[in-house]
Design a protein around this motif. Structure first.
Motif, PDB file in Angstrom:
ATOM      1  N   SER A  31     -14.315  56.044 -24.236  1.00 46.16           N
ATOM      2  CA  SER A  31     -14.683  55.673 -25.602  1.00 46.16           C
ATOM      3  C   SER A  31     -13.556  54.882 -26.266  1.00 46.16           C
ATOM      4  O   SER A  31     -13.796  53.872 -26.929  1.00 46.16           O
ATOM      5  CB  SER A  31     -15.023  56.926 -26.418  1.00 46.16           C
ATOM      6  OG  SER A  31     -15.380  56.574 -27.731  1.00 46.16           O
ATOM      7  N   PRO A  35     -19.350  48.527 -28.224  1.00 46.77           N
ATOM      8  CA  PRO A  35     -19.880  49.798 -28.713  1.00 46.77           C
ATOM      9  C   PRO A  35     -19.376  50.927 -27.813  1.00 46.77           C
ATOM     10  O   PRO A  35     -19.349  50.789 -26.589  1.00 46.77           O
ATOM     11  CB  PRO A  35     -21.396  49.624 -28.584  1.00 46.77           C
ATOM     12  CG  PRO A  35     -21.612  48.144 -28.592  1.00 46.77           C
ATOM     13  CD  PRO A  35     -20.400  47.558 -27.924  1.00 46.77           C
ATOM     14  N   ASN A  36     -18.948  52.038 -28.426  1.00 47.49           N
ATOM     15  CA  ASN A  36     -18.278  53.058 -27.636  1.00 47.49           C
ATOM     16  C   ASN A  36     -18.903  54.448 -27.696  1.00 47.49           C
ATOM     17  O   ASN A  36     -18.241  55.439 -27.375  1.00 47.49           O
ATOM     18  CB  ASN A  36     -16.799  53.124 -28.010  1.00 47.49           C
ATOM     19  CG  ASN A  36     -16.568  53.605 -29.429  1.00 47.49           C
ATOM     20  OD1 ASN A  36     -17.446  53.505 -30.273  1.00 47.49           O
ATOM     21  ND2 ASN A  36     -15.390  54.107 -29.694  1.00 47.49           N
ATOM     22  N   SER A  37     -20.177  54.516 -28.055  1.00 48.11           N
ATOM     23  CA  SER A  37     -20.859  55.808 -27.980  1.00 48.11           C
ATOM     24  C   SER A  37     -21.149  56.112 -26.510  1.00 48.11           C
ATOM     25  O   SER A  37     -21.198  55.193 -25.677  1.00 48.11           O
ATOM     26  CB  SER A  37     -22.172  55.768 -28.764  1.00 48.11           C
ATOM     27  OG  SER A  37     -23.111  54.941 -28.079  1.00 48.11           O
ATOM     28  N   PRO A  38     -21.337  57.373 -26.157  1.00 43.21           N
ATOM     29  CA  PRO A  38     -21.662  57.701 -24.762  1.00 43.21           C
ATOM     30  C   PRO A  38     -22.873  56.922 -24.244  1.00 43.21           C
ATOM     31  O   PRO A  38     -22.859  56.434 -23.107  1.00 43.21           O
ATOM     32  CB  PRO A  38     -21.923  59.205 -24.797  1.00 43.21           C
ATOM     33  CG  PRO A  38     -21.060  59.692 -25.928  1.00 43.21           C
ATOM     34  CD  PRO A  38     -21.138  58.587 -26.959  1.00 43.21           C
ATOM     35  N   ALA A  39     -23.894  56.779 -25.057  1.00 46.66           N
ATOM     36  CA  ALA A  39     -25.100  56.048 -24.629  1.00 46.66           C
ATOM     37  C   ALA A  39     -24.791  54.568 -24.413  1.00 46.66           C
ATOM     38  O   ALA A  39     -25.283  53.953 -23.463  1.00 46.66           O
ATOM     39  CB  ALA A  39     -26.211  56.224 -25.651  1.00 46.66           C
ATOM     40  N   ALA A  40     -23.978  53.981 -25.287  1.00 47.25           N
ATOM     41  CA  ALA A  40     -23.626  52.556 -25.162  1.00 47.25           C
ATOM     42  C   ALA A  40     -22.774  52.320 -23.915  1.00 47.25           C
ATOM     43  O   ALA A  40     -22.961  51.321 -23.209  1.00 47.25           O
ATOM     44  CB  ALA A  40     -22.896  52.086 -26.408  1.00 47.25           C
TER      45      ALA A  40
END
Length: 74
Positions: A6, A15-20
């Motif tokens: 992240s 983008p650094n969300s887990p999903a991204a």
């Protein structure tokens, strides 16, 4: 200092969300074994330079850059 994926994605301006992060890896893998991580066509010049420097200098970022490298090749 210990950085996470992240943190690395944020440093790269991504983008650094887990999903991204998962979506980025799925979109760009598998990276050819012969191609250096920083040589991949999907990086900007600035991102590629950072990735090269992070690995060459064995900086605090080296471990997480290596992790990303592995994830993109599996």
């Amino acid at each position: 200092m210990f950085y996470t994926l992240s943190d690395l994605f944020a440093k790269l301006g991504l983008p650094n969300s887990p999903a991204a992060i998962e979506a980025f890896i799925e979109k760009h893998r598998p990276l050819l074994q012969a191609e250096p991580l920083a040589g991949a066509s999907f990086w900007t010049a600035e991102q590629a330079a950072f990735l090269r420097e992070a690995r060459q200098e064995y900086s605090d970022w080296a471990e997480v850059v290596d992790e990303l490298n592995c994830l993109l090749r599996d």
